[in-house]
Design a protein around this motif. Structure first.
Motif, PDB file in Angstrom:
ATOM      1  N   VAL A   1       0.841  -1.198   0.000  1.00  0.00           N
ATOM      2  CA  VAL A   1       0.000   0.000   0.000  1.00  0.00           C
ATOM      3  C   VAL A   1       0.876   1.248   0.000  1.00  0.00           C
ATOM      4  O   VAL A   1       0.679   2.182  -0.791  1.00  0.00           O
ATOM      5  N   LEU A   2       1.868   1.269   0.882  1.00  0.00           N
ATOM      6  CA  LEU A   2       2.767   2.421   0.963  1.00  0.00           C
ATOM      7  C   LEU A   2       3.591   2.572  -0.313  1.00  0.00           C
ATOM      8  O   LEU A   2       3.774   3.681  -0.826  1.00  0.00           O
TER       9      LEU A   2
ATOM     10  N   CYS B   1      -8.485   4.277   6.594  1.00  0.00           N
ATOM     11  CA  CYS B   1      -8.253   2.830   6.598  1.00  0.00           C
ATOM     12  C   CYS B   1      -9.342   2.147   7.410  1.00  0.00           C
ATOM     13  O   CYS B   1      -9.627   2.554   8.546  1.00  0.00           O
TER      14      CYS B   1
ATOM     15  N   LEU C   1      -1.819   6.045   6.722  1.00  0.00           N
ATOM     16  CA  LEU C   1      -2.847   6.114   5.681  1.00  0.00           C
ATOM     17  C   LEU C   1      -3.857   7.192   6.019  1.00  0.00           C
ATOM     18  O   LEU C   1      -4.172   7.432   7.185  1.00  0.00           O
TER      19      LEU C   1
ATOM     20  N   TRP D   1      -1.229   4.330  -2.169  1.00  0.00           N
ATOM     21  CA  TRP D   1      -2.666   4.326  -1.911  1.00  0.00           C
ATOM     22  C   TRP D   1      -2.926   4.876  -0.508  1.00  0.00           C
ATOM     23  O   TRP D   1      -2.264   4.477   0.455  1.00  0.00           O
ATOM     24  N   SER D   2      -3.879   5.755  -0.375  1.00  0.00           N
ATOM     25  CA  SER D   2      -4.109   6.409   0.922  1.00  0.00           C
ATOM     26  C   SER D   2      -5.453   6.077   1.563  1.00  0.00           C
ATOM     27  O   SER D   2      -5.602   6.158   2.774  1.00  0.00           O
ATOM     28  N   ASN D   3      -6.444   5.708   0.742  1.00  0.00           N
ATOM     29  CA  ASN D   3      -7.756   5.297   1.263  1.00  0.00           C
ATOM     30  C   ASN D   3      -7.895   3.800   1.007  1.00  0.00           C
ATOM     31  O   ASN D   3      -8.119   3.377  -0.131  1.00  0.00           O
ATOM     32  N   VAL D   4      -7.769   3.022   2.066  1.00  0.00           N
ATOM     33  CA  VAL D   4      -7.634   1.580   1.884  1.00  0.00           C
ATOM     34  C   VAL D   4      -8.612   0.803   2.767  1.00  0.00           C
ATOM     35  O   VAL D   4      -8.739   1.075   3.962  1.00  0.00           O
TER      36      VAL D   4
END
Length: 202
Positions: free
Chosen positions: A99-100, A148, A145, A104-107
């Protein structure tokens, strides 16, 4: 000789028995399960850990999809002998690392291990040192994030991740698929995108 009252009670019990049986069977009926896509602007990770054999050989896998249910990235790897809980934690940890890496920030994080979700969401304590290490690493990444959420789904709604985790047993080194998954995964991704319902037996 039975009194009228006793006869009535016997009849009531006989009549109620099929009703109770029907209610029990109703509650034991199959549960419809399907994969749910994330909202626009969100990325969804489905992850899973797999253990097999008496030696407890484990592997992990996960799949990222967007709001259109399109395959973005998949991963799988063998992680050696360990417990199912640590395998699940390792699968989530690796997913968060990706993810990092991908920004991606909205997970939305989803797995089929209820105990793992309780560990992360409810801060349930774990005694195993390796599990504690995995949890600590996960807890360091998640605050980075923007948004999340972590949820549990039955295995029938986690089929793509489950399949990738099982593929991990066959791998000599970690593998990542970008945009195009293996054929077995692509079939599941297409079925999920169409909202296929899989019934779970109680």
């Amino acid at each position: 000789m039975l009194s009228f009252t006793n006869i009535s009670r016997c009849q009531i019990r006989i009549l109620q028995s099929p009703v109770r049986s029907f209610i029990r069977n109703l509650h034991r009926g199959p549960i419809p399960v399907s994969w749910k896509r994330p909202q626009i602007g969100w990325t969804k990770l489905n992850f899973d850990g797999s253990c097999k054999g008496t030696a407890g050989k484990a592997s992990i896998g996960g799949v990222f999809r967007n709001h259109e249910a399109e395959f973005l990235l998949g991963y799988a790897e063998s992680i050696g002998g360990t417990t199912s809980t640590i395998a699940e934690l390792a699968a989530l940890r690796r997913g968060l690392e990706l993810v990092l890496e991908n920004g991606w920030s909205n997970v939305w994080l989803e797995g089929d291990s209820k105990s793992l979700v309780d560990i992360i969401v409810k801060r349930k304590q774990v005694r195993c040192k390796e599990a504690q290490r995995q949890v600590s690493h996960i807890n360091l990444i998640m605050p980075e994030l923007q948004n999340c959420i972590v949820t549990h789904v039955f295995r029938e709604g986690n089929r793509a991740a489950d399949k990738l985790a099982r593929i991990g047993h066959q791998l000599q080194k970690p593998k990542i698929w970008r945009h195009i998954p293996p054929d077995d995964i692509l079939r599941i991704v297409h079925e999920d995108a169409k909202g296929k319902i899989v019934f779970r037996r109680r």
